[in-house]
Enzyme design. Structure first.
Site, PDB file in Angstrom:
ATOM      1  N   LYS A 180     -24.380  20.240   1.418  1.00 23.60           N
ATOM      2  CA  LYS A 180     -23.990  21.342   0.520  1.00 23.60           C
ATOM      3  C   LYS A 180     -24.243  20.874  -0.913  1.00 23.60           C
ATOM      4  O   LYS A 180     -23.437  20.163  -1.501  1.00 23.60           O
ATOM      5  CB  LYS A 180     -22.501  21.646   0.728  1.00 23.60           C
ATOM      6  N   GLY A 233     -18.712  14.264  -7.389  1.00 24.66           N
ATOM      7  CA  GLY A 233     -18.465  15.366  -8.321  1.00 24.66           C
ATOM      8  C   GLY A 233     -17.300  15.014  -9.227  1.00 24.66           C
ATOM      9  O   GLY A 233     -16.974  13.837  -9.420  1.00 24.66           O
ATOM     10  N   SER A 234     -16.671  16.038  -9.763  1.00 28.75           N
ATOM     11  CA  SER A 234     -15.598  15.798 -10.732  1.00 28.75           C
ATOM     12  C   SER A 234     -14.340  15.272 -10.031  1.00 28.75           C
ATOM     13  O   SER A 234     -14.126  15.521  -8.838  1.00 28.75           O
ATOM     14  CB  SER A 234     -15.272  17.110 -11.448  1.00 28.75           C
ATOM     15  N   VAL A 237     -12.035  18.203  -8.589  1.00 25.01           N
ATOM     16  CA  VAL A 237     -12.451  18.736  -7.282  1.00 25.01           C
ATOM     17  C   VAL A 237     -12.298  17.655  -6.212  1.00 25.01           C
ATOM     18  O   VAL A 237     -11.831  17.923  -5.099  1.00 25.01           O
ATOM     19  CB  VAL A 237     -13.900  19.280  -7.349  1.00 25.01           C
ATOM     20  N   GLY A 238     -12.655  16.435  -6.558  1.00 27.31           N
ATOM     21  CA  GLY A 238     -12.567  15.338  -5.590  1.00 27.31           C
ATOM     22  C   GLY A 238     -11.164  15.152  -5.049  1.00 27.31           C
ATOM     23  O   GLY A 238     -10.958  14.984  -3.854  1.00 27.31           O
ATOM     24  N   GLU A 255     -16.815   9.932  -4.877  1.00 23.97           N
ATOM     25  CA  GLU A 255     -17.291   9.327  -6.132  1.00 23.97           C
ATOM     26  C   GLU A 255     -17.124  10.367  -7.218  1.00 23.97           C
ATOM     27  O   GLU A 255     -17.705  11.454  -7.130  1.00 23.97           O
ATOM     28  CB  GLU A 255     -18.756   8.892  -6.012  1.00 23.97           C
ATOM     29  N   CYS A 289     -22.353  10.316 -14.824  1.00 22.00           N
ATOM     30  CA  CYS A 289     -20.979   9.846 -14.595  1.00 22.00           C
ATOM     31  C   CYS A 289     -20.758   8.508 -15.284  1.00 22.00           C
ATOM     32  O   CYS A 289     -19.630   8.148 -15.609  1.00 22.00           O
ATOM     33  CB  CYS A 289     -20.714   9.729 -13.103  1.00 22.00           C
ATOM     34  N   GLN A 336     -21.415  24.678 -19.307  1.00 24.47           N
ATOM     35  CA  GLN A 336     -21.353  23.290 -19.785  1.00 24.47           C
ATOM     36  C   GLN A 336     -21.478  23.258 -21.306  1.00 24.47           C
ATOM     37  O   GLN A 336     -20.792  22.482 -21.979  1.00 24.47           O
ATOM     38  CB  GLN A 336     -22.492  22.492 -19.109  1.00 24.47           C
ATOM     39  N   GLU A 388     -13.159  13.509 -19.388  1.00 25.83           N
ATOM     40  CA  GLU A 388     -14.613  13.447 -19.226  1.00 25.83           C
ATOM     41  C   GLU A 388     -15.233  14.719 -19.805  1.00 25.83           C
ATOM     42  O   GLU A 388     -14.916  15.825 -19.360  1.00 25.83           O
ATOM     43  CB  GLU A 388     -14.971  13.324 -17.740  1.00 25.83           C
TER      44      GLU A 388
END
Ligand code: NAD
Length: 497
Positions: A180, A233-234, A237-238, A255, A289, A336, A388
């Site tokens: 995905k 990802g962020s 969300v992680g 990660e 990242c 963004q 971030e």
């Protein structure tokens, strides 16, 4: 974004159970260097598609997990070869849809191909290990087995390399995959899937589901037949995904974000330090990242560092990602861009000095262009030093000495990459031992890793086993420990003979 389909040729479908499948919903991706340029239209996976892809991956598991090393090697190696052979074309598509400069994008395509080749070779490395048992006549063996169906969920900022470093090891260790990708970079994901679809994998071993994270991604993560989720990802969300996977007893590898410090000490080679800072903070429009968003500089050299930094920043050419002269392409999306502009406002409000950059630059085509921005007089407690941003914005924090620099560097919820520019070996050794980061860069930019090295972080940057390299085997395999008493060895010396 859902859109009317206009051109049959530009419609790309999901890949489920060995077939390209259309959908009832579609989305388009747009070139951030020229927002009038629609790249293509992509199927959005429905909940039925998620169900079918996971079922196909479950059904394909017995066949693929029992495939020979030679079969796995040939397929992964062929995928790697095709990606490398077509890196110019794939890199051009990546630059067009993500806004990464052409040079960086072609290098990323090459890296994706190399990762498939690395994991092709990994197939031949030992899958089991023998130990001496404490007990006479007992054998002790550790066996590795595939975990099952792996969901690979990836961000937009490395649309070829990150999928490669999840899909290739998943397949190498005998798992089946549902991929995905980020909804912003379906073009690169689809191109990669198309190459994989022709490589000779049995139907259902590899599946592509394009769609929104909150719908397609969430349905996949929550699916009880997905044995493991490899997510990049962020951190926000992680953590959400982590809670959901943990609740149903799945395996995970997360990660996530970073707020990476680059320390510049009095004895640093200033010219090099500036190059590292420019590269780490602004290349790929700061959308890495491992970007150096915190530049921690000792006060004795602070002014000369700032002076050299601003002169170098003025030379950076902002423009269309596919123009070979461009140093800094656009940011990936309007959302963004707005987030970056908001952080520029927050930084000023919190009392940092906005030294330069942060302008929406006009080009011949409409795009999400933002000139690299530098804050000075920043403090560790300010939001621009804690959260971030993921854009071309860096903040300079002045410190009195190395000890303060280290303490500021560690004052973060993140711990992904960290760098130091110095020639003092004692300080460097101390930094290596005491910095709270998974990846350390000495006299190098904080971003930029060898493709065969592990990716790993501390604190809120990572959870679970590292990615890439042989270390990722801990995630992609389950361990089985076998103590056995096989009786006397057939070839052992007979008594009295
Ligand atoms: P993101 O977290 O918004 O999305 C990542 C992926 O998760 C996308 O495919 C998205 O569709 C999906 N997703 C979103 N919500 C979901 C949900 N509820 N359930 C399941 N899937 C969901 O991240 P992004 O904006 O695509 O990427 C930027 C982030 O990635 C940054 O924070 C960056 O630091 C991080 N990143 C980390 C690394 C690393 O190795 N540590 C590498 C690259 C990027």
């Amino acid at each position: 974004m859902s859109n009317q389909i206009t051109n049959e040729q530009d419609i790309k479908h999901n890949f489920i159970a060995g077939e390209w499948r259309s959908s009832s919903e579609y989305m388009q991706n747009i070139n951030p260097s020229d927002t009038n340029d629609v790249i293509a239209t992509y199927a959005t996976a429905t909940s039925n598609d998620v169900q079918d892809a996971v079922s196909a991956a479950v059904s394909a598991l017995p066949l693929w997990s029992s495939s020979t090393s030679g079969e796995r090697f040939d397929i992964l190696d062929a995928i790697g070869s095709e990606i490398i052979q077509r890196k110019g074309e794939l890199g051009d598509l990546l630059a067009r849809e993500e806004g990464k400069t052409l040079k960086e994008a072609v290098a990323e395509a090459h890296r994706a191909g190399s990762l498939f080749k690395f994991f092709a070779a990994e197939v031949y490395r030992s899958e089991s290990e023998g130990y001496r048992s404490l007990r006479e006549g007992i054998s002790l063996e550790i066996q590795r087995e595939p975990i099952g169906v792996v969901a690979a969920i990836t961000p937009w900022n490395f649309p070829l390399a990150i999928p490669a470093w999840k899909i290739a090891p998943a397949l190498a260790y005998g798992n089946t995959v549902v991929f995905k990708p980020s909804e912003l970079v379906c073009g690169s994901a689809w191109a990669l899937a198309e190459i994989i679809s022709r490589a000779g994998l049995p139907d259902g071993v590899f599946n592509l589901l394009m769609g929104q994270g909150t719908e397609t991604g969430a349905a996949l993560v929550e699916h009880p037949n997905v044995a493991g989720v490899s997510f990049t990802g962020s951190s926000v969300v992680g953590r959400k995904i982590g809670a959901s996977v943990f609740a149903r007893g799945g395996k995970m590898q997360l990660e996530m974000g970073g707020k990476n410090p680059l320390i510049v000490l009095d004895d640093a080679d200033l010219e090099k330090a500036v190059e590292f800072a420019i590269n780490g903070a602004f290349f790929s429009a700061g959308q890495r990242c491992t970007a150096s968003s915190r530049l921690i500089v000792t006060e004795n050299i602070h002014d000369s560092f700032i002076d050299a930094m601003s002169k170098r920043m003025e030379l950076l050419r902002i423009g269309d990602a596919r123009n070979p002269k461009t140093d800094i392409g656009p940011v990936v999306s309007e959302a963004q861009l707005k987030k970056n502009l908001e952080y520029l406002r927050i930084g000023l409000n919190d009392g940092a000095k906005h030294l330069m950059g942060g302008d929406q630059v006009e080009q011949t085509t409409p795009g999400w262009y933002l000139s690299p921005a530098l804050f000075i007089n920043a403090k560790s407690e300010m939001k621009i030093c804690r959260e971030e941003i993921f854009g071309p914005i860096a903040a300079v924090i002045s410190v009195s000495d190395y000890d303060e620099a280290l303490s500021v560097a560690n004052d973060s919820e993140f711990g992904l990459s960290a760098g130091i520019v110095s020639n003092d070996r004692l300080i460097i050794d101390h930094f290596i031992d005491n910095i709270q980061a998974g990846m350390v860069q000495i006299n190098l930019p904080t971003a930029g890793m060898d493709f065969h090295a592990p990716i790993t972080g501390r604190k809120n940057s990572s959870f679970g086993p590292p990615e890439k390299s042989s270390y990722c085997r801990e995630f992609f395999t389950n361990t089985k420990v076998i103590h056995a008493n096989y009786g006397k060895r057939l070839n052992s010396k007979r008594e009295g003979s």
